[in-house]
Write a protein that holds these residues in place. Structure first.
Motif, PDB file in Angstrom:
ATOM      1  N   MET A 158       0.792  -1.169   0.014  1.00 62.37           N
ATOM      2  CA  MET A 158      -0.077   0.180  -0.039  1.00 62.37           C
ATOM      3  C   MET A 158       0.980   1.327   0.061  1.00 62.37           C
ATOM      4  SD  MET A 158      -2.869   1.154   2.914  1.00 62.37           S
ATOM      5  CE  MET A 158      -1.801   1.828   4.066  1.00 62.37           C
ATOM      6  N   GLU A 159       0.586   2.053  -1.029  1.00 64.21           N
ATOM      7  CA  GLU A 159       1.001   3.336  -0.839  1.00 64.21           C
ATOM      8  C   GLU A 159       0.361   4.103  -0.058  1.00 64.21           C
ATOM      9  OE1 GLU A 159       3.116   3.954  -5.420  1.00 64.21           O
ATOM     10  OE2 GLU A 159       1.235   4.863  -4.956  1.00 64.21           O
ATOM     11  N   THR A 160       0.926   5.017   0.739  1.00 64.80           N
ATOM     12  CA  THR A 160       0.314   6.026   1.592  1.00 64.80           C
ATOM     13  C   THR A 160       0.237   7.346   1.063  1.00 64.80           C
ATOM     14  OG1 THR A 160       0.620   4.658   3.387  1.00 64.80           O
ATOM     15  CG2 THR A 160       0.029   6.719   3.857  1.00 64.80           C
ATOM     16  N   TRP A 161      -0.797   8.175   0.781  1.00 66.62           N
ATOM     17  CA  TRP A 161      -0.950   9.325   0.106  1.00 66.62           C
ATOM     18  C   TRP A 161      -1.678  10.296   1.304  1.00 66.62           C
ATOM     19  CZ3 TRP A 161      -0.462  10.912  -5.345  1.00 66.62           C
ATOM     20  CH2 TRP A 161      -0.128   9.900  -6.152  1.00 66.62           C
ATOM     21  N   TYR A 162      -1.514  11.666   1.102  1.00 69.51           N
ATOM     22  CA  TYR A 162      -1.972  12.426   1.967  1.00 69.51           C
ATOM     23  C   TYR A 162      -2.747  13.552   1.305  1.00 69.51           C
ATOM     24  CZ  TYR A 162       0.316  10.009   5.845  1.00 69.51           C
ATOM     25  OH  TYR A 162       0.655   9.169   6.853  1.00 69.51           O
ATOM     26  N   LEU A 163      -3.866  13.991   1.751  1.00 66.34           N
ATOM     27  CA  LEU A 163      -4.551  15.201   1.315  1.00 66.34           C
ATOM     28  C   LEU A 163      -4.163  16.345   2.341  1.00 66.34           C
ATOM     29  CD1 LEU A 163      -6.814  16.437  -0.190  1.00 66.34           C
ATOM     30  CD2 LEU A 163      -8.583  15.894   1.511  1.00 66.34           C
ATOM     31  N   LEU A 164      -3.146  16.897   1.591  1.00 68.60           N
ATOM     32  CA  LEU A 164      -2.547  18.129   2.213  1.00 68.60           C
ATOM     33  C   LEU A 164      -3.392  19.313   1.989  1.00 68.60           C
ATOM     34  CD1 LEU A 164       0.015  16.505   1.838  1.00 68.60           C
ATOM     35  CD2 LEU A 164       1.284  18.738   2.024  1.00 68.60           C
ATOM     36  N   THR A 165      -3.505  20.199   3.165  1.00 64.48           N
ATOM     37  CA  THR A 165      -4.222  21.504   2.915  1.00 64.48           C
ATOM     38  C   THR A 165      -3.685  22.699   3.653  1.00 64.48           C
ATOM     39  OG1 THR A 165      -5.620  20.967   5.088  1.00 64.48           O
ATOM     40  CG2 THR A 165      -6.625  20.182   3.014  1.00 64.48           C
ATOM     41  N   SER A 166      -3.827  23.837   3.104  1.00 62.38           N
ATOM     42  CA  SER A 166      -3.462  25.084   3.706  1.00 62.38           C
ATOM     43  C   SER A 166      -4.532  26.055   3.608  1.00 62.38           C
ATOM     44  CB  SER A 166      -2.019  25.485   3.291  1.00 62.38           C
ATOM     45  OG  SER A 166      -1.705  26.412   3.795  1.00 62.38           O
ATOM     46  N   ARG A 167      -4.716  26.715   4.708  1.00 59.41           N
ATOM     47  CA  ARG A 167      -5.933  27.728   4.711  1.00 59.41           C
ATOM     48  C   ARG A 167      -5.496  29.117   4.899  1.00 59.41           C
ATOM     49  NH1 ARG A 167      -9.235  30.394   8.614  1.00 59.41           N
ATOM     50  NH2 ARG A 167     -11.410  30.253   8.263  1.00 59.41           N
ATOM     51  N   HIS A 168      -5.954  29.895   4.209  1.00 64.79           N
ATOM     52  CA  HIS A 168      -5.238  31.549   4.180  1.00 64.79           C
ATOM     53  C   HIS A 168      -6.613  32.495   4.021  1.00 64.79           C
ATOM     54  CE1 HIS A 168      -1.385  29.620   3.018  1.00 64.79           C
ATOM     55  NE2 HIS A 168      -2.270  28.957   1.968  1.00 64.79           N
ATOM     56  N   GLU A 169      -6.510  33.297   5.084  1.00 68.60           N
ATOM     57  CA  GLU A 169      -7.611  34.331   5.175  1.00 68.60           C
ATOM     58  C   GLU A 169      -7.191  35.695   4.745  1.00 68.60           C
ATOM     59  OE1 GLU A 169     -10.601  36.265   8.362  1.00 68.60           O
ATOM     60  OE2 GLU A 169      -9.704  34.257   8.780  1.00 68.60           O
ATOM     61  N   ALA A 170      -7.507  36.414   3.556  1.00 67.80           N
ATOM     62  CA  ALA A 170      -7.039  37.588   3.177  1.00 67.80           C
ATOM     63  C   ALA A 170      -7.155  38.814   4.139  1.00 67.80           C
ATOM     64  CB  ALA A 170      -7.660  37.945   1.624  1.00 67.80           C
ATOM     65  N   ARG A 171      -6.280  39.549   4.652  1.00 66.18           N
ATOM     66  CA  ARG A 171      -6.409  40.753   5.457  1.00 66.18           C
ATOM     67  C   ARG A 171      -7.586  41.644   5.162  1.00 66.18           C
ATOM     68  NH1 ARG A 171      -0.380  41.633   7.640  1.00 66.18           N
ATOM     69  NH2 ARG A 171       0.231  39.617   8.653  1.00 66.18           N
ATOM     70  N   ARG A 172      -7.382  42.106   3.896  1.00 59.27           N
ATOM     71  CA  ARG A 172      -8.302  43.198   3.521  1.00 59.27           C
ATOM     72  C   ARG A 172      -9.709  42.770   3.240  1.00 59.27           C
ATOM     73  NH1 ARG A 172      -9.905  45.105  -1.300  1.00 59.27           N
ATOM     74  NH2 ARG A 172      -8.661  43.659  -2.463  1.00 59.27           N
ATOM     75  N   THR A 173      -9.999  41.467   2.510  1.00 58.60           N
ATOM     76  CA  THR A 173     -11.245  41.278   2.213  1.00 58.60           C
ATOM     77  C   THR A 173     -11.926  40.099   3.154  1.00 58.60           C
ATOM     78  OG1 THR A 173     -10.350  39.357   0.613  1.00 58.60           O
ATOM     79  CG2 THR A 173     -10.707  41.681  -0.252  1.00 58.60           C
ATOM     80  N   GLY A 174     -11.090  39.504   3.591  1.00 61.04           N
ATOM     81  CA  GLY A 174     -11.453  38.522   4.801  1.00 61.04           C
ATOM     82  C   GLY A 174     -11.769  37.099   4.170  1.00 61.04           C
TER      83      GLY A 174
END
Length: 229
Positions: A158-174
């Motif tokens: 079994m190959e082990t993959w990962y669902l990577l995530t990164s969350r970014h909130e814009a300072r000006r618009t939110g």
């Protein structure tokens, strides 16, 4: 929530849809997971919640929704080696977990994204197996299986993959942007963090409306403003 999303450039040729198809997957399965996890994060940010509740609920929901979706749609099965939850295809050749990445997540080229936290023993073993599976095949000399070895052998290819995530909130618009990729790690670097991948399937960005500070809760015939974020 903003339903339209921007496509991120792909790391490999062929486009993310065809690359996911090679693994028996569709983008909509992963998209649903990411949308539900953002919703859970927002619902857990009231003034009565613990400060770490949004991040924790985001993680728990990513795990649950990914496993539920692939189990019900594709008959994949949950697998929990040492409490590191995965969802595994019927052939036991592909397993997928979730992982929080840094700001490089979802962006093409190098450097590759690093995991935000140390991988831990179970993920390090999974990465080591990913490396071994890339080596030329040699027929092993099997002895009598040791106690507890049956389960290990069952997932040995079994190959082990990962669902990577990164969350970014814009300072000006939110506006919140979630970047993601489905990637196959092959190296654990400094500080025990995953930092290199054999393959990276870069997925479309998803944008969400800014996080409001108040929600409206309906109680009977009355609407009450509730501090939510």
């Amino acid at each position: 929530m903003i339903d339209n999303f921007l496509s991120t450039p792909i790391e490999d040729s062929g486009g993310y849809e065809s690359q996911l198809s090679d693994l028996g997957l569709r983008w909509e399965y992963l998209e649903q997971t990411l949308r539900m996890s953002e919703q859970a994060r927002r619902a857990s940010k009231t003034k009565d919640d613990a400060k770490n509740a949004p991040g924790s609920q985001d993680y728990f929901t990513r795990v649950r929704e990914l496993r539920y979706t692939l189990r019900t749609e594709l008959q994949w099965e949950p697998y929990d080696p040492l409490q590191a939850p995965l969802i595994v295809n019927p052939d036991k050749t592909v397993g997928i977990g979730v992982l929080l990445g840094d700001a490089r997540t979802g962006l093409p080229g190098r450097p590759h994204p690093r995991s935000k936290r140390p991988a831990g023993v179970t993920k390090e073993r999974a990465v080591a197996r990913n490396q071994d599976l890339q080596l030329p095949f040699e027929e092993p000399e099997f002895a009598s299986p040791a106690m507890g070895q049956e389960e290990l052998d069952e997932y040995s290819q079994m190959e082990t993959w990962y669902l990577l995530t990164s969350r970014h909130e814009a300072r000006r618009t939110g506006v919140v942007t979630v970047r993601s990729e489905l990637s196959l790690p092959d190296h654990v670097g400094k500080g025990g963090k995953i930092d290199r991948y054999q393959r990276r399937i870069l997925l479309p960005d998803i944008e969400f409306e800014k996080v409001n500070h108040y929600a409206v809760e309906t109680t009977g015939d009355h609407q009450v403003s509730v501090e939510e974020r």
